[in-house]
Design a protein around this motif. Structure first.
Motif, short mmCIF file in Angstrom:
data_model
loop_
_atom_site.label_atom_id
_atom_site.label_comp_id
_atom_site.label_asym_id
_atom_site.label_seq_id
_atom_site.Cartn_x
_atom_site.Cartn_y
_atom_site.Cartn_z
N ASP A 118 0.83 -1.21 0.00
CA ASP A 118 0.00 0.00 0.00
C ASP A 118 0.86 1.26 0.00
O ASP A 118 0.53 2.25 -0.66
CB ASP A 118 -0.94 0.00 1.21
N ARG A 119 1.96 1.21 0.75
CA ARG A 119 2.86 2.37 0.83
C ARG A 119 3.51 2.64 -0.52
O ARG A 119 3.63 3.79 -0.96
CB ARG A 119 3.93 2.10 1.90
N ILE A 120 3.95 1.58 -1.20
CA ILE A 120 4.59 1.73 -2.52
C ILE A 120 3.59 2.30 -3.53
O ILE A 120 3.94 3.14 -4.36
CB ILE A 120 5.15 0.38 -3.01
N LYS A 121 2.34 1.86 -3.42
CA LYS A 121 1.31 2.34 -4.37
C LYS A 121 1.04 3.84 -4.22
O LYS A 121 0.67 4.50 -5.20
CB LYS A 121 0.01 1.56 -4.15
N THR A 122 1.24 4.37 -3.02
CA THR A 122 0.95 5.79 -2.79
C THR A 122 2.21 6.66 -2.73
O THR A 122 2.11 7.87 -2.54
CB THR A 122 0.16 5.96 -1.48
N LEU A 123 3.38 6.06 -2.88
CA LEU A 123 4.64 6.79 -2.79
C LEU A 123 4.79 7.75 -3.97
O LEU A 123 4.63 7.36 -5.13
CB LEU A 123 5.81 5.79 -2.77
N GLU A 124 5.08 9.00 -3.67
CA GLU A 124 5.22 10.02 -4.71
C GLU A 124 6.64 10.01 -5.27
O GLU A 124 7.59 9.59 -4.60
CB GLU A 124 4.89 11.40 -4.15
N GLY A 125 6.78 10.47 -6.50
CA GLY A 125 8.10 10.58 -7.11
C GLY A 125 8.53 9.35 -7.89
O GLY A 125 9.66 9.30 -8.38
N LEU A 126 7.67 8.35 -8.00
CA LEU A 126 8.01 7.13 -8.74
C LEU A 126 7.24 7.11 -10.06
O LEU A 126 6.08 7.50 -10.12
CB LEU A 126 7.64 5.87 -7.95
N THR A 127 7.91 6.64 -11.10
CA THR A 127 7.20 6.42 -12.35
C THR A 127 6.38 5.14 -12.22
O THR A 127 6.61 4.33 -11.30
CB THR A 127 8.18 6.29 -13.53
N ASP A 128 5.47 4.95 -13.14
CA ASP A 128 4.65 3.72 -13.12
C ASP A 128 5.53 2.49 -13.27
O ASP A 128 5.29 1.45 -12.64
CB ASP A 128 3.59 3.75 -14.22
N ASP A 129 6.58 2.59 -14.10
CA ASP A 129 7.49 1.46 -14.30
C ASP A 129 8.28 1.15 -13.02
O ASP A 129 8.49 -0.02 -12.66
CB ASP A 129 8.46 1.74 -15.45
N GLU A 130 8.74 2.21 -12.33
CA GLU A 130 9.48 2.01 -11.07
C GLU A 130 8.58 1.39 -10.01
O GLU A 130 8.99 0.49 -9.27
CB GLU A 130 10.03 3.35 -10.57
N ARG A 131 7.34 1.88 -9.93
CA ARG A 131 6.39 1.34 -8.95
C ARG A 131 6.12 -0.14 -9.24
O ARG A 131 6.11 -0.97 -8.35
CB ARG A 131 5.09 2.16 -9.01
N ALA A 132 5.91 -0.46 -10.51
CA ALA A 132 5.65 -1.84 -10.92
C ALA A 132 6.85 -2.74 -10.61
O ALA A 132 6.70 -3.88 -10.17
CB ALA A 132 5.30 -1.90 -12.40
N ALA A 133 8.06 -2.20 -10.82
CA ALA A 133 9.28 -2.99 -10.55
C ALA A 133 9.42 -3.28 -9.07
O ALA A 133 9.76 -4.40 -8.67
CB ALA A 133 10.50 -2.24 -11.08
N LEU A 134 9.16 -2.27 -8.23
CA LEU A 134 9.23 -2.47 -6.78
C LEU A 134 8.21 -3.49 -6.29
O LEU A 134 8.52 -4.37 -5.49
CB LEU A 134 9.03 -1.14 -6.04
N LEU A 135 6.99 -3.37 -6.78
CA LEU A 135 5.94 -4.32 -6.39
C LEU A 135 6.29 -5.72 -6.89
O LEU A 135 6.05 -6.71 -6.19
CB LEU A 135 4.58 -3.88 -6.95
N GLY A 136 6.88 -5.79 -8.06
CA GLY A 136 7.29 -7.10 -8.59
C GLY A 136 8.36 -7.74 -7.74
O GLY A 136 8.32 -8.94 -7.44
N LEU A 137 9.36 -6.94 -7.31
CA LEU A 137 10.42 -7.47 -6.44
C LEU A 137 9.85 -7.95 -5.11
O LEU A 137 10.26 -8.99 -4.59
CB LEU A 137 11.48 -6.38 -6.19
N LEU A 138 8.94 -7.19 -4.56
CA LEU A 138 8.34 -7.56 -3.28
C LEU A 138 7.57 -8.87 -3.39
O LEU A 138 7.64 -9.72 -2.51
CB LEU A 138 7.42 -6.43 -2.80
N ASN A 139 6.86 -9.04 -4.48
CA ASN A 139 6.06 -10.25 -4.66
C ASN A 139 6.91 -11.46 -5.05
O ASN A 139 6.51 -12.59 -4.85
CB ASN A 139 4.97 -10.01 -5.71
N GLU A 140 8.11 -11.21 -5.63
CA GLU A 140 8.96 -12.32 -6.04
C GLU A 140 9.83 -12.84 -4.90
O GLU A 140 10.36 -13.93 -4.98
CB GLU A 140 9.88 -11.88 -7.19
N THR A 141 9.98 -12.06 -3.85
CA THR A 141 10.83 -12.47 -2.75
C THR A 141 10.27 -13.73 -2.09
O THR A 141 9.13 -13.75 -1.65
CB THR A 141 10.93 -11.34 -1.70
N LYS A 142 11.07 -14.76 -2.04
CA LYS A 142 10.64 -16.02 -1.45
C LYS A 142 11.60 -16.39 -0.33
O LYS A 142 12.80 -16.16 -0.43
CB LYS A 142 10.62 -17.14 -2.49
N THR A 143 11.07 -16.95 0.70
CA THR A 143 11.90 -17.41 1.81
C THR A 143 11.54 -18.85 2.13
O THR A 143 10.43 -19.31 1.85
CB THR A 143 11.69 -16.55 3.06
#
Length: 201
Positions: free
Chosen positions: A11-36
């Motif tokens: 939710d924080r990444i979705k509302t973070l200002e100063g990011l392009t749509d591609d940067e936002r998508a990349a961050l969300l993608g990294l967060l969702n790809e992280t596996k432990t």
């Protein structure tokens, strides 16, 4: 990372200002790809834990139970009676990094009616019984780790009900490379050839 923390971060990444749509998508993608690899469980608070947020545990000496030795070099032993989370919390103030050996015999979470914590019985049909047990034991092991000296060792007794969970939890808390081995204790001698008989812990 817990699911609730992950959702807040998304939710924080979705509302973070100063990011392009591609940067936002990349961050969300990294967060969702992280596996432990390891344990994930829903944390269950305990009454004693809530009490410790407001009250500092204090040890009271019972002089009539003191073990007195004539030997001036004899060690000073302490027997603490009470909830083990309160006892461990108290020891963390005075003995952090000073304990060489810890032995813990936690509840085995069998679902039997002699297993008590958090003022309730954990029934074998309780779908959160493993989560409750992991919450219970992880709090105590985190403090135990703080108490251990650099050469310290911890022993834990357990049976098949939570052995696998306990091993993964200890690997996470103490480091998998610090695991020395598993000792099997034979507790029964009756072997019925018609069925599998659990005879060890």
């Amino acid at each position: 990372m817990k699911a609730t923390d992950r959702n807040k971060l998304i939710d924080r990444i979705k509302t973070l200002e100063g990011l392009t749509d591609d940067e936002r998508a990349a961050l969300l993608g990294l967060l969702n790809e992280t596996k432990t690899y390891g344990l994930v469980w829903e944390d269950k608070p305990e009454e004693v834990e809530e009490r410790l947020r407001m009250e500092l545990p204090v040890l009271k000496e019972v002089r009539s139970r003191a073990i007195i030795s004539d030997n001036a070099d004899s060690p000073n032993h302490i027997l603490i009676e009470g909830d083990n989370l309160e006892a461990l919390t108290t020891l963390a103030y005075t003995h952090e990094g000073k304990i060489d050996v810890i032995y813990i015999d936690p509840p085995y979470n069998t679902g039997k009616k002699d297993f008590v914590y958090n003022d309730t019985f954990i029934d074998s049909e309780d779908s959160f019984r493993h989560s409750k047990w992991l919450s219970f034991i992880s709090r105590r092991l985190k403090i135990a780790k703080k108490l251990l000296s650099d050469k310290g060792v911890i022993f834990l007794s357990i049976d098949d009900n939570e052995q696998a969970s306990l091993k993964l939890l200890c690997d996470e808390l103490f480091g998998e490379s610090n695991f020395l081995g598993q000792l099997i204790l034979k507790t029964a001698t009756d072997n019925n050839p018609s069925q599998i008989n659990t005879e060890h812990e």
